[in-house]
Structure formats: C-alpha cells, structure tokens
Design a protein around this motif. Structure first.
Motif, PDB file in Angstrom:
ATOM      1  N   MET A 257       0.843  -1.172   0.000  1.00 51.49           N
ATOM      2  CA  MET A 257       0.000   0.000   0.000  1.00 51.49           C
ATOM      3  C   MET A 257       0.895   1.244   0.000  1.00 51.49           C
ATOM      4  N   GLU A 258       0.589   2.156  -0.918  1.00 53.76           N
ATOM      5  CA  GLU A 258       1.409   3.352  -1.068  1.00 53.76           C
ATOM      6  C   GLU A 258       1.021   4.403  -0.025  1.00 53.76           C
ATOM      7  N   ASN A 259       2.012   5.127   0.452  1.00 48.59           N
ATOM      8  CA  ASN A 259       1.784   6.176   1.427  1.00 48.59           C
ATOM      9  C   ASN A 259       1.141   7.384   0.724  1.00 48.59           C
TER      10      ASN A 259
END
Length: 60
Positions: A1-3
């Motif tokens: 999951m990307e920040n």
C-alpha cells in the motif's frame, strides 16, 4: 500500500471542468439549504442576547 502523504510533494493536476461545475453547484445547493434552514429556524444565540440586554436595561 502506497503512502498517500507522498502524493503531497507532486505538482497539482488540473481538474476537469465538468467536475468543477458539479462541485460548485453542490456547494451552492448546500448553501441554499443552510440559508433556508436559518430563515425558518430560531437563532437561539440572538434571542438569548436580546432577552438579557432588555433585562439589563429594565433593571437600571
């Protein structure tokens, strides 16, 4: 999951004109409803202020 906070450093992208118009229309409708609700409801803060100021004037 990307920040998602890493997206903040990227340059802003242009929003489609249709989306801008829809958002502005929705805001205008919400403002209209708020103004109508204020028109047909009591402003309790104003009522309290006016009653207390009248009482102060009568007691002097």
């Amino acid at each position: 999951m990307e920040n998602p906070f890493k997206q903040l450093d990227k340059p802003l992208q242009e929003v489609p004109l249709e989306l801008k118009e829809k958002v502005m229309h929705d805001i205008a409708i919400a403002k209209l409803f708020l103004e109508l609700a204020e028109l047909f409801s009591y402003n309790i803060g104003h009522i309290i202020d006016s009653v207390t100021s009248r009482r102060k004037k009568e007691n002097k």
